[in-house]
Write a protein that holds these residues in place. Structure first.
Motif, short mmCIF file in Angstrom:
data_model
loop_
_atom_site.label_atom_id
_atom_site.label_comp_id
_atom_site.label_asym_id
_atom_site.label_seq_id
_atom_site.Cartn_x
_atom_site.Cartn_y
_atom_site.Cartn_z
N GLU A 132 0.83 -1.21 0.00
CA GLU A 132 0.00 0.00 0.00
C GLU A 132 0.87 1.26 0.00
O GLU A 132 0.54 2.26 -0.65
CB GLU A 132 -0.93 -0.01 1.22
CG GLU A 132 -2.04 -1.05 1.13
CD GLU A 132 -2.93 -1.05 2.36
OE1 GLU A 132 -2.73 -0.17 3.24
OE2 GLU A 132 -3.82 -1.91 2.46
N ASN A 133 2.00 1.19 0.74
CA ASN A 133 2.90 2.35 0.75
C ASN A 133 3.50 2.60 -0.64
O ASN A 133 3.61 3.74 -1.08
CB ASN A 133 4.03 2.12 1.76
CG ASN A 133 3.56 2.31 3.20
OD1 ASN A 133 2.53 2.93 3.45
ND2 ASN A 133 4.30 1.76 4.14
N ASP A 135 2.10 1.69 -3.49
CA ASP A 135 0.99 2.19 -4.32
C ASP A 135 0.75 3.67 -4.06
O ASP A 135 0.55 4.46 -4.99
CB ASP A 135 -0.29 1.39 -4.05
CG ASP A 135 -0.20 -0.04 -4.57
OD1 ASP A 135 0.66 -0.29 -5.42
OD2 ASP A 135 -0.98 -0.89 -4.10
N THR A 136 0.78 4.04 -2.76
CA THR A 136 0.58 5.44 -2.39
C THR A 136 1.70 6.31 -2.94
O THR A 136 1.47 7.40 -3.47
CB THR A 136 0.52 5.58 -0.85
OG1 THR A 136 -0.55 4.79 -0.34
CG2 THR A 136 0.29 7.03 -0.44
N LYS A 139 1.37 6.66 -6.72
CA LYS A 139 0.28 7.60 -7.01
C LYS A 139 0.74 9.03 -6.74
O LYS A 139 0.46 9.96 -7.52
CB LYS A 139 -0.94 7.27 -6.16
CG LYS A 139 -2.15 8.16 -6.45
CD LYS A 139 -3.34 7.73 -5.59
CE LYS A 139 -4.55 8.63 -5.85
NZ LYS A 139 -5.70 8.25 -5.00
N TYR A 140 1.47 9.20 -5.63
CA TYR A 140 1.99 10.53 -5.27
C TYR A 140 2.94 11.05 -6.34
O TYR A 140 2.85 12.20 -6.78
CB TYR A 140 2.69 10.44 -3.92
CG TYR A 140 3.49 11.65 -3.54
CD1 TYR A 140 2.87 12.80 -3.05
CD2 TYR A 140 4.88 11.65 -3.67
CE1 TYR A 140 3.62 13.91 -2.69
CE2 TYR A 140 5.63 12.76 -3.32
CZ TYR A 140 4.99 13.89 -2.83
OH TYR A 140 5.73 14.98 -2.49
N ILE A 289 2.76 7.79 4.35
CA ILE A 289 2.71 6.34 4.24
C ILE A 289 2.60 5.75 5.63
O ILE A 289 2.92 6.39 6.64
CB ILE A 289 3.97 5.79 3.53
CG1 ILE A 289 5.23 6.15 4.32
CG2 ILE A 289 4.06 6.31 2.11
CD1 ILE A 289 6.50 5.56 3.73
#
Length: 490
Positions: A132-133, A135-136, A139-140, A289
């Protein structure tokens, strides 16, 4: 990724027979076909061994298939676990490589913790959090790419607008001076044309009088000639006076048109060397994150040995030449190749020693006082220059300063992790320098920090150091890591 190679029975293969395997013994680390698996499962020594199907073994990732329960160096089964080095050991490993390691545990105890369901849940959550980090973060970064694309578009518009504004203004100035030129030229031309017209009228009158004078001399009586000459004299005198008045005035002065271009406008060619600057301004990241578990590294086994359990032993004593006994050592570095660097504060010099402590050469001498040093990368050492607000990058192989970093604060401490240089001021500020683009970021609130260290590549740990003239001794603790201590100069 799981292997797609069909496994053969190990026993049969040793006998030169190729038969497909059906099971894998996790303890013997051997493949069995159906016939060979039966005696293995009935043997008193191996009947309790755990087996899995060859098909399930194929599903394991390749790196897991390559993991063995036997030591590759000594061909003996792993029975112990070294907590400091975080690795399994056989009995021979303890004798060869882990004599000084204090915290050895039975491997079975460690594996028992791995088997707990709670551990699986925690690590599964860790994997999910890391994904998830990422992915974040992706995206960022994509958002940032979109943002800088927009910034580029706006910058282009700003540049073009500035150019148009300048062009429009210059066009106006150009038209103004052309209008002024036309006005002054017309006025000057009109004045001279009017004067020429007036003088041409005078010339016409003179021509007429000359014609009359010829007829008078031919046909006039003496009285008529006398009175006529008087009239001609009067007119001639008036015209001469008119011409003299014109000459004594400014009518015959040469009035020339010339243009003087504004010095400010001309200076553009010399003073304006660029349309502007393109800067990359660094600000704090807005990326958020999930933080990992603080005890993540120690979830299965303790990773670090407590300091009271470390027993240092003398490794190398640096041999200081007689002409350098008065050194005031502010830093001692161990380079990746095992050589040593000493930083002498008194004579502001960097000294290089061999692996066995023999003095090799003086690397460089500074004009400024040397307060701290650290290894950066590629034979490069950073040297903090105290009150001069500078940190120098020194090439150890070439014996020269290759770059100087100017800062807005004092430079008393310096440390690097190969990507970032961190410089402390001792007065509340630190600066991080990105070694890729040399961009600076100021860190406030670090009051009283003179010398710093990096922990796990991210944390700065402040401490104060007072040094005297000393000989530096490099020490090796029981686990093979280096530290330093100072002894009075001899």
């Amino acid at each position: 990724m799981a292997s797609s190679v069909k496994q053969l029975c190990t026993i049969c293969h040793d006998d030169g027979i190729s038969k497909s395997a059906v099971t894998w013994c996790t303890e013997c680390e051997v493949f069995f076909c159906g016939d060979c698996e039966k005696p293995h499962s009935k043997s008193r020594l191996s009947k309790n061994h755990k087996t899995i199907s060859a098909e399930d073994y194929q599903k394991l990732p390749t790196f897991m298939q390559e993991i063995s329960s036997q030591c590759r160096d000594h061909k003996k089964k792993f029975e112990l676990y070294c907590s400091f080095h975080a690795c399994p050991c056989c009995v021979q490993c303890v004798t060869d490589k882990h004599k000084k390691c204090q915290d050895m545990k039975p491997l079975s105890d460690i594996l028992q913790q791995v088997k707990s369901f709670a551990s699986f849940q925690l690590f599964e959550k860790d994997l999910q959090d890391v994904k998830e980090n990422f992915d974040t973060a992706i995206k960022y970064l994509k958002t940032r790419i979109s943002t800088i694309n927009t910034q580029k578009t706006k910058a282009v518009e700003k540049i073009l607008y500035s150019r148009k504004t300048i062009d429009d203004y210059l066009n106006k100035l150009e038209q103004d001076i052309l209008n002024d030129l036309e006005s002054k030229h017309s006025k000057l031309k009109l004045n001279m044309a009017t004067l020429v017209q007036q003088m041409e009228q005078q010339v016409s009158q003179i021509n007429q009088m000359q014609s009359q004078f010829t007829k008078m001399t031919q046909h006039a009586t003496e009285l008529q000639m006398y009175i006529g000459l008087k009239e001609i004299e009067k007119t001639t005198s008036q015209m001469a006076k008119y011409l003299e008045d014109l000459e004594s005035g400014d009518h015959f002065l040469e009035k020339n048109l010339e243009v003087n271009i504004s010095s400010a406008l001309q200076s553009i060619l010399q003073d304006v060397i660029s349309f502007g600057d393109i800067n990359i301004n660094t600000t704090s990241s807005t990326l958020q994150i999930k933080a990992g578990r603080i005890d993540q590294a120690q979830q299965l086994v303790p990773k670090y040995t407590r300091i009271e359990n470390l027993k240092p032993s003398l490794l190398t004593r640096l041999k200081i030449p007689k002409d350098k006994k008065s050194l005031n050592i502010f830093a001692c570095l161990i380079l990746p190749d095992g050589k040593f660097i000493l930083l002498d504060y008194n004579k502001r010099q960097v000294l290089l020693f061999s692996n066995d402590g023999i003095f090799i050469r003086k690397v460089v001498t500074f004009k400024d006082y040397t307060c701290d040093a650290c290894f950066v990368r590629n034979n490069t050492v950073a040297v903090a220059l105290g009150l001069e607000n500078k940190t120098a990058m020194v090439d150890i192989e070439k014996n020269k300063i290759i770059q100087t970093i100017n800062l807005s604060h004092n430079c008393y401490g310096v440390v690097s992790d190969d990507k970032t240089l961190i410089i402390s001021s001792g007065g509340g500020q630190c600066t991080t320098v990105n070694l890729n683009d040399m961009s600076h970021t100021m860190v406030e609130g670090m009051g009283g920090v003179y010398h710093i260290s990096l922990f796990k590549e991210i944390s700065m740990v402040p401490f104060t150091v007072k040094t005297k003239s000393a000989v530096i001794i490099a020490l090796e603790n029981l686990c093979g890591h280096f530290s330093t201590e100072t002894l009075p100069a001899q």
